[in-house]
Every structure is written in C-alpha cells, then in structure tokens.
Design a protein around this motif. Structure first.
Motif, PDB file in Angstrom:
ATOM      1  N   SER A 108      45.868  47.008  37.581  1.00  0.00           N
ATOM      2  CA  SER A 108      45.837  45.635  38.074  1.00  0.00           C
ATOM      3  C   SER A 108      44.407  45.103  38.145  1.00  0.00           C
ATOM      4  O   SER A 108      44.191  43.912  38.123  1.00  0.00           O
ATOM      5  N   ALA A 109      43.422  45.992  38.225  1.00  0.00           N
ATOM      6  CA  ALA A 109      42.032  45.551  38.269  1.00  0.00           C
ATOM      7  C   ALA A 109      41.513  45.202  36.872  1.00  0.00           C
ATOM      8  O   ALA A 109      40.568  44.461  36.726  1.00  0.00           O
ATOM      9  N   ALA A 110      42.144  45.740  35.833  1.00  0.00           N
ATOM     10  CA  ALA A 110      41.655  45.561  34.470  1.00  0.00           C
ATOM     11  C   ALA A 110      41.584  44.103  34.011  1.00  0.00           C
ATOM     12  O   ALA A 110      40.654  43.758  33.294  1.00  0.00           O
ATOM     13  N   PRO A 111      42.532  43.210  34.391  1.00  0.00           N
ATOM     14  CA  PRO A 111      42.382  41.823  33.948  1.00  0.00           C
ATOM     15  C   PRO A 111      41.089  41.182  34.438  1.00  0.00           C
ATOM     16  O   PRO A 111      40.639  40.202  33.876  1.00  0.00           O
ATOM     17  N   ASN A 112      40.470  41.736  35.463  1.00  0.00           N
ATOM     18  CA  ASN A 112      39.198  41.217  35.954  1.00  0.00           C
ATOM     19  C   ASN A 112      38.007  41.825  35.222  1.00  0.00           C
ATOM     20  O   ASN A 112      36.871  41.585  35.587  1.00  0.00           O
ATOM     21  N   THR A 113      38.280  42.642  34.207  1.00  0.00           N
ATOM     22  CA  THR A 113      37.203  43.255  33.437  1.00  0.00           C
ATOM     23  C   THR A 113      36.476  42.171  32.658  1.00  0.00           C
ATOM     24  O   THR A 113      37.087  41.338  32.009  1.00  0.00           O
ATOM     25  N   ALA A 153      37.462  48.844  25.030  1.00  0.00           N
ATOM     26  CA  ALA A 153      36.660  49.780  24.248  1.00  0.00           C
ATOM     27  C   ALA A 153      35.204  49.370  24.390  1.00  0.00           C
ATOM     28  O   ALA A 153      34.885  48.195  24.428  1.00  0.00           O
ATOM     29  N   GLY A 154      34.315  50.326  24.420  1.00  0.00           N
ATOM     30  CA  GLY A 154      32.901  50.075  24.615  1.00  0.00           C
ATOM     31  C   GLY A 154      32.521  50.597  25.977  1.00  0.00           C
ATOM     32  O   GLY A 154      33.342  51.208  26.667  1.00  0.00           O
ATOM     33  N   LYS A 169      30.740  43.570  33.314  1.00  0.00           N
ATOM     34  CA  LYS A 169      31.147  44.786  34.024  1.00  0.00           C
ATOM     35  C   LYS A 169      31.135  45.980  33.078  1.00  0.00           C
ATOM     36  O   LYS A 169      30.818  47.088  33.487  1.00  0.00           O
ATOM     37  N   VAL A 170      31.478  45.759  31.817  1.00  0.00           N
ATOM     38  CA  VAL A 170      31.513  46.850  30.846  1.00  0.00           C
ATOM     39  C   VAL A 170      30.095  47.208  30.388  1.00  0.00           C
ATOM     40  O   VAL A 170      29.713  48.372  30.361  1.00  0.00           O
ATOM     41  N   CYS A 171      29.288  46.204  30.027  1.00  0.00           N
ATOM     42  CA  CYS A 171      27.955  46.446  29.461  1.00  0.00           C
ATOM     43  C   CYS A 171      26.867  46.612  30.511  1.00  0.00           C
ATOM     44  O   CYS A 171      25.916  47.351  30.302  1.00  0.00           O
ATOM     45  N   TYR A 176      23.359  41.945  31.050  1.00  0.00           N
ATOM     46  CA  TYR A 176      23.844  41.477  29.746  1.00  0.00           C
ATOM     47  C   TYR A 176      24.578  40.148  29.881  1.00  0.00           C
ATOM     48  O   TYR A 176      25.433  39.998  30.740  1.00  0.00           O
ATOM     49  N   LYS A 177      24.210  39.216  29.012  1.00  0.00           N
ATOM     50  CA  LYS A 177      24.838  37.889  28.984  1.00  0.00           C
ATOM     51  C   LYS A 177      25.638  37.755  27.692  1.00  0.00           C
ATOM     52  O   LYS A 177      25.168  38.157  26.626  1.00  0.00           O
TER      53      LYS A 177
END
Length: 149
Positions: free
Chosen positions: A29-34, A107-108, A38-40, A44-45
């Motif tokens: 349920s938290a993933a849609p807020n990714t 992915a990433g 948050k990943v990079c 990072y912009k």
C-alpha cells in the motif's frame, strides 16, 4: 466474569489479526507513494520521464551537486512481481548502469555520471519497453522516444 474475559480475548485476537494484516500489506500500500526522489535519493530532481504504456513511468533524474543521473521505472499499480528494468547509458563515456529483475513496485535506481553529456535511458514493465536516445544534452540536440511491445 468468564464472559467478559472471553470477549476481551476475542477483541485482542481480532486487533492482533488486523495489526498483522496491516503490517503485512504495508509495503504494497505504500508503493503508490513511491517517487523517483525516494528511489534515487533526495538530491535528485526529475528532468525527464516517459510512460510505459499504462503500466507505469520511467523517470530520468539528475543531481546537480554530483553530476549524476539516475533512472527508475515505477509501476502505477504495484502488486505481484513482474519483469522490470531501468537502464542508462552515456555514449560519450560508454558508462552504463542497469537494474533488471522481477519487482513488485519499481526497478532501479541505476546511476551514471552524466554532467554535460547526452544520455540514452529507458526501462520496461512486463513486455512494454521504452527507450529514449540522445536525451537531456542541450537545446540544440533532439531526442527520440521509442515504444515497443
């Protein structure tokens, strides 16, 4: 007294079950807020993006303080793990980064030094592939987006 104890025990068991269920489902349920940030990483912009059909988006991000680009492919609807990738290539330096596997939400990240260079980048979700070439290298150069199934 016995009745009150069994009602309290049932209520405690129900609360524990709900709490366990919520804990087990929290990552999905938290993933849609990714977000790409948050990943990079927070520095990072997002400088470019390309849709992966209706399945998600591949994001190209840049960190001005270290000159690095990052690519992440993020699903619109996380769920069961599927084949996904995120990749980036700098033709001038031949530096390449890739992340490929079966993922539930993204992915990433994959990083390369890209300051003052054009980059090729892309990713895929299931059988939908996106490739962007000659990107983010200045106003005089164009880039090309290719979608394949």
């Amino acid at each position: 007294m016995r009745y009150a104890r069994s009602v309290l025990s049932a209520a405690a068991l129900a609360a524990l079950t709900v709490g366990t269920t919520a804990a087990l489902t929290a990552p999905a349920s938290a993933a849609p807020n990714t977000t790409p940030q948050k990943v990079c990483g927070s520095g990072y912009k997002t400088v470019n993006s390309a849709p992966v059909g209706s399945l998600g988006t591949v994001y190209l991000t840049y960190n001005a303080s270290n000159g690095k680009n990052c690519v992440a492919t993020i699903r619109n609807n996380p769920g069961t793990a599927v084949d996904m990738s995120a990749w980036i290539y700098v033709p001038d330096t031949e530096e390449y980064g890739e992340d490929y596997g079966r993922y539930t939400s993204y992915a990433g990240p994959t990083y390369v030094y890209g300051k003052a260079h054009c980059v090729d980048w892309g990713g895929h979700i299931n059988n939908v592939y996106v490739q962007v070439t000659g990107s983010n290298c200045g106003a005089l150069k164009e880039h090309r987006v290719t979608f394949t199934r």
